[in-house]
Design a protein around this motif. Structure first.
Motif, PDB file in Angstrom:
ATOM      1  N   GLY A  26       0.834  -1.201   0.000  1.00 10.89           N
ATOM      2  CA  GLY A  26       0.000   0.000   0.000  1.00 10.89           C
ATOM      3  C   GLY A  26       0.861   1.240   0.000  1.00 10.89           C
ATOM      4  O   GLY A  26       2.082   1.181  -0.037  1.00 10.89           O
ATOM      5  N   ASP A  27       0.195   2.403  -0.008  1.00 13.42           N
ATOM      6  CA  ASP A  27       0.907   3.672   0.050  1.00 13.42           C
ATOM      7  C   ASP A  27       0.156   4.605   0.968  1.00 13.42           C
ATOM      8  O   ASP A  27      -0.999   4.383   1.326  1.00 13.42           O
ATOM      9  N   TYR A  38       5.560   4.188  -0.018  1.00 17.61           N
ATOM     10  CA  TYR A  38       5.126   2.863  -0.442  1.00 17.61           C
ATOM     11  C   TYR A  38       5.694   1.804   0.506  1.00 17.61           C
ATOM     12  O   TYR A  38       6.857   1.866   0.897  1.00 17.61           O
ATOM     13  N   LEU A  39       4.874   0.822   0.848  1.00 23.17           N
ATOM     14  CA  LEU A  39       5.299  -0.284   1.697  1.00 23.17           C
ATOM     15  C   LEU A  39       5.371  -1.559   0.861  1.00 23.17           C
ATOM     16  O   LEU A  39       4.403  -1.934   0.198  1.00 23.17           O
ATOM     17  N   PHE A  83      14.005   2.356   2.688  1.00 19.26           N
ATOM     18  CA  PHE A  83      14.309   2.192   4.104  1.00 19.26           C
ATOM     19  C   PHE A  83      13.913   0.772   4.523  1.00 19.26           C
ATOM     20  O   PHE A  83      12.759   0.358   4.366  1.00 19.26           O
ATOM     21  N   TYR A  84      14.888   0.040   5.044  1.00 20.16           N
ATOM     22  CA  TYR A  84      14.633  -1.322   5.509  1.00 20.16           C
ATOM     23  C   TYR A  84      13.908  -1.260   6.850  1.00 20.16           C
ATOM     24  O   TYR A  84      14.370  -0.614   7.795  1.00 20.16           O
ATOM     25  N   VAL A 108       9.491   2.710   0.670  1.00 22.64           N
ATOM     26  CA  VAL A 108      10.126   3.535  -0.361  1.00 22.64           C
ATOM     27  C   VAL A 108       9.440   4.892  -0.366  1.00 22.64           C
ATOM     28  O   VAL A 108       8.216   4.980  -0.531  1.00 22.64           O
ATOM     29  N   LEU A 109      10.204   5.945  -0.144  1.00 26.28           N
ATOM     30  CA  LEU A 109       9.667   7.299  -0.150  1.00 26.28           C
ATOM     31  C   LEU A 109       9.851   7.902  -1.528  1.00 26.28           C
ATOM     32  O   LEU A 109      10.940   7.867  -2.098  1.00 26.28           O
TER      33      LEU A 109
END
Length: 274
Positions: A26-27, A38-39, A83-84, A108-109
């Protein structure tokens, strides 16, 4: 990794281990002025034979080291940052596929700037306030008006007009007031506090700020104020809200049409007593 798939392993394919399946969870979607977050879920699959836990640990560390805080794509054309987020749940044993599965999460940005950098031409008051600020602070400060550029420098200040009001003064004159607020991006809190003190003291001492070139027009400076209760998350990217410094500028005019940015009607209230 031998293979990486999106969403699912294609039907009829017998993947070579170790492999991964990537899916979008999702976002954020709620803050278009800040961009999207975003995930992603990364599902790792390794064989149950030959120390699978050690292999999963190695792959997890490799993914974290490769992707965490890394820019994805070409730096000149992409601004997506990964980003982890760590492991989700515990390892899952799948006897049917002869695998052990581990789920990882990655965000993710994808920032989307509010506007491109353009000259301030619509409001001479804002232009004059920005010019005055450049003179009041040290040379390494950048000053913007209206909106942040896509990549603002540090340290920098953004001035924005938040309120406007026109009060009749006689039959042909108006008292025009505009409230401006400042947002600051500094290297640390000490640099921000020093800039705030310089600006509020300078505005109080200035009394008037010239607008235009050589036409001897001025705006009066009224009540410069540091907002100690400002929300700490206010950074100037939202369309509304106040920064840590506000000031009201005032000028008597004979025609609102002569001003570049006349006040607009904000609301109409009607109350019936019938």
């Amino acid at each position: 990794m031998k293979e990486v798939y999106y969403l699912v392993v294609p039907e009829g394919v017998n993947p070579v281990k170790p492999y991964a399946v990537l899916s979008l969870e999702g976002d954020s979607g709620s803050n278009p002025w800040k961009g999207l977050r975003y995930l992603f879920q990364i599902r790792l699959y390794v064989s149950k034979i030959n120390a699978p836990t050690s292999e999963l640990d190695f792959l997890t560390t490799s993914i974290a080291n490769s992707l965490d805080k890394q820019l994805l794509g070409d730096e000149a054309t992409s601004s997506r940052v990964a980003f982890y987020q760590g492991q989700v749940g515990t390892d899952i044993v799948d006897d049917e596929r002869d695998t052990i599965q581990r789920n990882l999460q990655l965000s993710v940005l994808s920032p989307k700037p509010l506007a491109e950098l353009t000259p301030i031409t619509s409001d001479p008051w804002l232009t004059a306030l920005a010019a005055w600020t450049r003179q009041a602070l040290e040379a390494d400060w950048s000053v913007y008006g209206g909106n942040w550029p896509p990549e603002p420098k540090t340290p920098s200040i953004l001035w924005r007009i938040t309120e406007m009001d026109a009060t009749p003064r006689g039959s042909s004159a108006y008292e025009l007031q505009k409230k401006a607020t400042a947002f600051i991006q500094a290297k640390d809190s000490n640099q921000e506090h020093v800039a705030l003190l310089q600006l509020v003291e300078g505005l109080a001492a200035a009394v008037k700020i010239p607008i235009g070139a050589g036409d001897r027009k001025f705006v009066r400076v009224i009540t410069p104020q540091v907002n100690t209760r400002t929300n700490a998350s206010a950074d100037g990217y939202a369309a509304t809200g106040e920064g840590p410094l506000t000031v009201t500028l005032s000028r008597r005019v004979t025609s609102l049409a002569d001003e570049a940015a006349p006040p607009l009607m904000q609301f109409v209230h009607y109350e019936s007593h019938i």
